[in-house]
Design a protein around this motif. Structure first.
Motif, PDB file in Angstrom:
ATOM      1  N   GLY A 187     -22.736-125.855 135.505  1.00  0.00           N
ATOM      2  CA  GLY A 187     -22.617-124.479 135.444  1.00  0.00           C
ATOM      3  C   GLY A 187     -21.398-123.698 135.782  1.00  0.00           C
ATOM      4  N   PRO A 188     -21.241-122.035 135.572  1.00  0.00           N
ATOM      5  CA  PRO A 188     -20.718-121.396 135.754  1.00  0.00           C
ATOM      6  C   PRO A 188     -20.432-120.641 137.183  1.00  0.00           C
ATOM      7  CG  PRO A 188     -21.184-120.303 134.004  1.00  0.00           C
ATOM      8  CD  PRO A 188     -21.723-121.902 134.142  1.00  0.00           C
ATOM      9  N   VAL A 189     -19.633-120.382 138.221  1.00  0.00           N
ATOM     10  CA  VAL A 189     -20.161-119.894 139.264  1.00  0.00           C
ATOM     11  C   VAL A 189     -19.177-118.778 138.927  1.00  0.00           C
ATOM     12  CG1 VAL A 189     -20.294-119.925 141.190  1.00  0.00           C
ATOM     13  CG2 VAL A 189     -20.823-122.027 139.936  1.00  0.00           C
ATOM     14  N   ALA A 190     -19.109-118.017 140.023  1.00  0.00           N
ATOM     15  CA  ALA A 190     -18.851-116.659 139.283  1.00  0.00           C
ATOM     16  C   ALA A 190     -18.111-115.810 140.648  1.00  0.00           C
ATOM     17  CB  ALA A 190     -20.080-114.974 138.867  1.00  0.00           C
ATOM     18  N   VAL A 191     -17.518-114.830 140.744  1.00  0.00           N
ATOM     19  CA  VAL A 191     -16.420-114.145 142.193  1.00  0.00           C
ATOM     20  C   VAL A 191     -17.556-114.207 143.402  1.00  0.00           C
ATOM     21  CG1 VAL A 191     -14.504-113.863 141.413  1.00  0.00           C
ATOM     22  CG2 VAL A 191     -15.912-112.567 140.380  1.00  0.00           C
ATOM     23  N   ALA A 192     -18.244-113.112 143.142  1.00  0.00           N
ATOM     24  CA  ALA A 192     -18.617-113.344 144.652  1.00  0.00           C
ATOM     25  C   ALA A 192     -20.071-112.567 144.694  1.00  0.00           C
ATOM     26  CB  ALA A 192     -17.310-111.685 144.873  1.00  0.00           C
TER      27      ALA A 192
ATOM     28  N   MET B  55     -18.253-115.679 131.719  1.00  0.00           N
ATOM     29  CA  MET B  55     -19.375-115.864 133.236  1.00  0.00           C
ATOM     30  C   MET B  55     -19.066-113.920 133.394  1.00  0.00           C
ATOM     31  SD  MET B  55     -15.881-116.537 136.074  1.00  0.00           S
ATOM     32  CE  MET B  55     -14.579-115.925 135.199  1.00  0.00           C
ATOM     33  N   TYR B  56     -20.069-114.120 134.467  1.00  0.00           N
ATOM     34  CA  TYR B  56     -20.611-112.230 134.296  1.00  0.00           C
ATOM     35  C   TYR B  56     -18.960-111.941 136.058  1.00  0.00           C
ATOM     36  CZ  TYR B  56     -24.601-112.898 132.467  1.00  0.00           C
ATOM     37  OH  TYR B  56     -25.309-113.283 131.191  1.00  0.00           O
ATOM     38  N   VAL B  57     -18.830-110.393 135.448  1.00  0.00           N
ATOM     39  CA  VAL B  57     -17.583-110.721 136.092  1.00  0.00           C
ATOM     40  C   VAL B  57     -17.885-109.060 135.805  1.00  0.00           C
ATOM     41  CG1 VAL B  57     -16.570-112.297 136.955  1.00  0.00           C
ATOM     42  CG2 VAL B  57     -16.192-110.894 134.534  1.00  0.00           C
ATOM     43  N   ALA B  58     -17.626-107.608 136.860  1.00  0.00           N
ATOM     44  CA  ALA B  58     -17.277-106.659 136.855  1.00  0.00           C
ATOM     45  C   ALA B  58     -16.175-105.783 135.655  1.00  0.00           C
ATOM     46  CB  ALA B  58     -16.929-106.261 137.863  1.00  0.00           C
ATOM     47  N   ASP B  59     -14.954-106.924 134.898  1.00  0.00           N
ATOM     48  CA  ASP B  59     -14.513-106.497 134.483  1.00  0.00           C
ATOM     49  C   ASP B  59     -14.422-107.719 133.162  1.00  0.00           C
ATOM     50  OD1 ASP B  59     -11.207-106.705 133.845  1.00  0.00           O
ATOM     51  OD2 ASP B  59     -12.881-106.071 132.299  1.00  0.00           O
ATOM     52  N   SER B  60     -15.469-107.459 131.973  1.00  0.00           N
ATOM     53  CA  SER B  60     -16.191-108.226 131.269  1.00  0.00           C
ATOM     54  C   SER B  60     -14.388-109.139 130.506  1.00  0.00           C
ATOM     55  CB  SER B  60     -16.347-107.809 130.042  1.00  0.00           C
ATOM     56  OG  SER B  60     -15.806-107.065 129.343  1.00  0.00           O
ATOM     57  N   ARG B  61     -13.657-108.305 130.788  1.00  0.00           N
ATOM     58  CA  ARG B  61     -12.096-108.724 129.612  1.00  0.00           C
ATOM     59  C   ARG B  61     -11.416-110.234 130.638  1.00  0.00           C
ATOM     60  NH1 ARG B  61      -9.049-104.020 129.935  1.00  0.00           N
ATOM     61  NH2 ARG B  61     -10.032-103.961 132.601  1.00  0.00           N
ATOM     62  N   SER B  62     -12.159-110.209 131.678  1.00  0.00           N
ATOM     63  CA  SER B  62     -12.035-112.011 132.701  1.00  0.00           C
ATOM     64  C   SER B  62     -12.447-113.001 132.125  1.00  0.00           C
ATOM     65  CB  SER B  62     -11.985-111.715 134.141  1.00  0.00           C
ATOM     66  OG  SER B  62     -11.501-112.697 135.085  1.00  0.00           O
ATOM     67  N   SER B  63     -11.550-113.723 131.908  1.00  0.00           N
ATOM     68  CA  SER B  63     -12.170-115.381 131.442  1.00  0.00           C
ATOM     69  C   SER B  63     -11.526-116.457 132.535  1.00  0.00           C
ATOM     70  CB  SER B  63     -12.162-115.446 130.267  1.00  0.00           C
ATOM     71  OG  SER B  63     -10.923-115.465 130.155  1.00  0.00           O
TER      72      SER B  63
ATOM     73  N   ALA C 125     -23.779-114.401 138.280  1.00  0.00           N
ATOM     74  CA  ALA C 125     -22.872-114.067 138.506  1.00  0.00           C
ATOM     75  C   ALA C 125     -22.508-114.147 140.169  1.00  0.00           C
ATOM     76  CB  ALA C 125     -23.396-112.261 138.167  1.00  0.00           C
ATOM     77  N   THR C 126     -23.173-114.913 140.522  1.00  0.00           N
ATOM     78  CA  THR C 126     -23.100-114.711 141.796  1.00  0.00           C
ATOM     79  C   THR C 126     -22.707-116.544 142.592  1.00  0.00           C
ATOM     80  OG1 THR C 126     -24.546-113.560 142.175  1.00  0.00           O
ATOM     81  CG2 THR C 126     -24.512-114.337 144.630  1.00  0.00           C
ATOM     82  N   GLU C 127     -22.022-116.641 143.507  1.00  0.00           N
ATOM     83  CA  GLU C 127     -21.430-118.018 144.008  1.00  0.00           C
ATOM     84  C   GLU C 127     -22.608-118.417 144.888  1.00  0.00           C
ATOM     85  OE1 GLU C 127     -17.826-118.386 146.609  1.00  0.00           O
ATOM     86  OE2 GLU C 127     -18.192-115.926 146.213  1.00  0.00           O
ATOM     87  N   PRO C 128     -22.799-119.341 144.511  1.00  0.00           N
ATOM     88  CA  PRO C 128     -24.043-120.084 145.085  1.00  0.00           C
ATOM     89  C   PRO C 128     -24.684-119.440 146.481  1.00  0.00           C
ATOM     90  CG  PRO C 128     -23.622-121.625 143.637  1.00  0.00           C
ATOM     91  CD  PRO C 128     -22.724-120.526 143.909  1.00  0.00           C
ATOM     92  N   ALA C 129     -23.741-119.991 147.107  1.00  0.00           N
ATOM     93  CA  ALA C 129     -23.655-119.700 149.151  1.00  0.00           C
ATOM     94  C   ALA C 129     -24.273-118.521 149.274  1.00  0.00           C
ATOM     95  CB  ALA C 129     -22.684-120.251 149.723  1.00  0.00           C
ATOM     96  N   HIS C 130     -23.689-117.029 148.029  1.00  0.00           N
ATOM     97  CA  HIS C 130     -24.464-116.133 148.704  1.00  0.00           C
ATOM     98  C   HIS C 130     -25.684-115.451 147.860  1.00  0.00           C
ATOM     99  CE1 HIS C 130     -20.483-116.103 151.489  1.00  0.00           C
ATOM    100  NE2 HIS C 130     -20.536-116.397 150.324  1.00  0.00           N
ATOM    101  N   ARG C 131     -25.824-116.266 146.566  1.00  0.00           N
ATOM    102  CA  ARG C 131     -27.571-115.403 146.236  1.00  0.00           C
ATOM    103  C   ARG C 131     -28.500-114.781 146.350  1.00  0.00           C
ATOM    104  NH1 ARG C 131     -27.827-121.405 142.635  1.00  0.00           N
ATOM    105  NH2 ARG C 131     -25.385-120.428 140.892  1.00  0.00           N
TER     106      ARG C 131
ATOM    107  N   THR D 146     -21.048-107.431 138.469  1.00  0.00           N
ATOM    108  CA  THR D 146     -22.538-107.047 137.108  1.00  0.00           C
ATOM    109  C   THR D 146     -23.815-106.694 138.057  1.00  0.00           C
ATOM    110  OG1 THR D 146     -21.904-109.007 136.102  1.00  0.00           O
ATOM    111  CG2 THR D 146     -23.860-108.977 136.292  1.00  0.00           C
ATOM    112  N   VAL D 147     -23.889-107.694 139.475  1.00  0.00           N
ATOM    113  CA  VAL D 147     -25.537-106.725 139.905  1.00  0.00           C
ATOM    114  C   VAL D 147     -25.359-105.892 140.630  1.00  0.00           C
ATOM    115  CG1 VAL D 147     -26.449-108.189 142.770  1.00  0.00           C
ATOM    116  CG2 VAL D 147     -24.678-109.674 141.805  1.00  0.00           C
ATOM    117  N   LEU D 148     -23.930-104.611 140.885  1.00  0.00           N
ATOM    118  CA  LEU D 148     -24.014-103.637 141.337  1.00  0.00           C
ATOM    119  C   LEU D 148     -24.777-102.665 139.801  1.00  0.00           C
ATOM    120  CD1 LEU D 148     -21.262-103.069 143.438  1.00  0.00           C
ATOM    121  CD2 LEU D 148     -23.406-103.183 144.097  1.00  0.00           C
ATOM    122  N   ALA D 149     -24.599-103.635 138.946  1.00  0.00           N
ATOM    123  CA  ALA D 149     -24.706-102.836 137.822  1.00  0.00           C
ATOM    124  C   ALA D 149     -26.214-102.716 137.461  1.00  0.00           C
ATOM    125  CB  ALA D 149     -23.732-103.031 137.063  1.00  0.00           C
ATOM    126  N   LEU D 150     -26.450-103.919 137.483  1.00  0.00           N
ATOM    127  CA  LEU D 150     -27.855-104.304 136.953  1.00  0.00           C
ATOM    128  C   LEU D 150     -29.222-103.846 138.547  1.00  0.00           C
ATOM    129  CD1 LEU D 150     -27.796-107.620 135.916  1.00  0.00           C
ATOM    130  CD2 LEU D 150     -28.503-106.487 134.967  1.00  0.00           C
ATOM    131  N   GLY D 151     -28.432-103.266 138.992  1.00  0.00           N
ATOM    132  CA  GLY D 151     -29.143-102.714 140.564  1.00  0.00           C
ATOM    133  C   GLY D 151     -29.330-101.518 140.119  1.00  0.00           C
TER     134      GLY D 151
END
Length: 474
Positions: free
Chosen positions: A464-469, A1-9, A150-156, A28-33
């Motif tokens: 499919g995978p959903v991320a944290v925030a 999953m896409y998260v700021a800390d790539s070590r988290s699974s 990287a984003t929850e569907p409700a907040h895309r 991830t979104v902030l980094a891509l921004g």
């Protein structure tokens, strides 16, 4: 999953409901921004001086420049399909190659900046710009796929709004940076090319900034790892990517994007009409894109969040209604600076309500394993439709004049908005079962939760995978 800390699974935990707990923007979104912001500073520096450089420095005719620009933009739209397909193909570790393909796209554009220092003929510059547009086409769909995954569907909607706001900040800073570099470099910019070190300074600074964007992508954007509980699926073929249009939700959304794109007048023509119809001084003409970008920057995040609450399809259609209002102001008897500001604010609001919102709606309609290809299909259809609209509007302008051509375009856009609202409206219980609360088909299977829904249990989680925030020519 896409998260700021790539070590988290670990699988994400849904945030608690209630106004006190707001979804955060994923790293991830902030980094891509940040990557998009830096890259847009680089690309808009070149875009700001390139017409002057080609027309006065190298003697290219306006017709030749327009044809060159149009062909390259159309080519970029076609390459987007390839980028989306390649990004969905899995590597040896089983993970999709979204980051790798995006890195190739950003890298190609970065390599083009120093080449502008070495080529001095129109054909060679055209080839360099074509490679740059290829890079843009390759990276767009993988980047948007990373944001959606990287984003929850409700907040895309909010996620794409934050990304687009950061991207637009780069579009604002680019021309200003080019202006400062030209002033610091000094020297006349002669039509005979006698003094070109001002342009060379812009190209040099742009090269350094572009390299910084690639570095941020490689260091701070994590690569998505395949979850242990995520089933392995065969790599989709190019035919599989094209057959995504069989998904009812994606097909309806693509059809509407194409129809509305065919009646959306290009920015260049709109700015020309603003200058001529509203009596704006020619010296202020270069500032018009900055007005649109400023409104886009301010409205992207709030309108993206609004799309999550009221439905992305609704806001996408409402955005084109705002564009109709801008056309109405242009065709009205209003004149002067207040009318100019009104048109630019409405124009920026149109982009804020449609650009990232369309990507978020398309993500709802595509399986996670083919997210890149699905986003590329929608984006390519819209880009090609807008290119065709530019050609048609230019022909109409020459035949009947700009105001009459705009009136016809406004009437056609109004009809297309009505038609698109009918196409996107769910029909009956069957459609309700296959559509999410926003009316979008989800992965061809189940509905994703949407902020407009009060009960999360009414919609199954995404296939499919959903991320944290949560959080986008470049």
């Amino acid at each position: 999953m896409y998260v700021a800390d790539s070590r988290s699974s670990k699988a994400p935990v849904a945030p608690a409901a209630g106004p006190a707990r707001r979804a955060a923007v994923p790293g991830t979104v902030l980094a891509l921004g940040a990557v998009s912001l830096v890259t847009d500073v680089s690309s808009e520096m070149v875009t700001a001086v390139l017409p002057l450089y080609l027309l006065t420095g190298l003697g290219l005719s306006p017709l030749g420049f327009g044809l060159l620009d149009g062909i390259q933009n159309g080519f970029s739209a076609l390459v987007r399909l390839v980028g989306g397909h390649l990004a969905d193909r899995r590597g040896r570790d089983g993970a999709a190659r979204h980051k790798a393909v995006a890195a190739v796209g950003y890298g190609l554009s970065a390599l083009c900046r120093p080449l502008l220092l070495l080529v001095h003929s129109v054909p060679m510059i055209g080839a360099v710009i074509a490679v740059d547009r290829t890079g843009k086409g390759l990276r767009t769909a993988p980047r948007d796929a990373m944001i959606s995954l990287a984003t929850e569907p409700a907040h895309r909607g909010r996620a794409f709004g934050v990304h687009r706001a950061m991207d637009t900040a780069g579009a604002l800073l680019g021309p200003l940076t080019a202006f400062l570099v030209l002033r610091l470099a000094g020297g006349p910019l002669l039509a005979d090319g006698g003094e070109r070190h001002g342009y060379d300074a812009v190209f040099t600074v742009s090269s350094c900034v572009a390299a910084l964007g690639v570095l941020i992508l490689l260091l701070f954007v994590p690569k998505r790892q395949q979850r242990a509980d995520e089933p392995s699926t065969p790599a989709p073929s190019l035919r599989d990517s094209l057959t995504l249009l069989r998904l009812p939700g994606l097909r309806r959304l693509t059809l509407c994007a194409v129809l509305l794109g065919l009646t959306t007048v290009s920015d260049s023509f709109l700015y020309l009409l603003v200058q001529r119809r509203l009596g704006l001084s020619v010296t202020l003409f270069p500032l018009l894109p900055l007005g649109t970008a400023a409104a886009f920057l301010l409205l992207a995040v709030p309108l993206g969040a609004l799309a999550d609450r009221i439905g992305r399809h609704r806001l996408f259609l409402a955005g084109h209604g705002v564009l109709l209002l801008a056309y109405g102001v242009l065709l009205s008897p209003l004149r002067g600076l207040p009318a100019v500001i009104c048109v630019l604010v409405l124009h920026g609001a149109f982009y804020a309500a449609t650009d990232g919102v369309l990507a978020a709606a398309a993500a709802d309609a595509v399986p996670a394993e083919q997210r890149g290809a699905g986003l590329a299909l929608v984006g390519t259809g819209q880009a090609l439709a807008r290119f065709a609209c530019s050609l048609l509007f230019g022909a109409l302008w020459g035949a009947v004049g700009g105001p009459t051509a705009l009136g016809w375009s406004a009437g056609a856009l109004a009809l297309c908005v009505l038609g698109a609202s009918a196409v996107l409206r769910p029909a009956g219980p069957a459609a309700a079962r296959e559509a999410g609360p926003d009316g979008g088909h989800v992965a061809g299977r189940v509905a994703e939760p949407d902020a407009a829904s009060d009960a999360a249990s009414d919609a199954a989680p995404e296939a499919g995978p959903v991320a944290v925030a949560v959080e986008e020519s470049s």
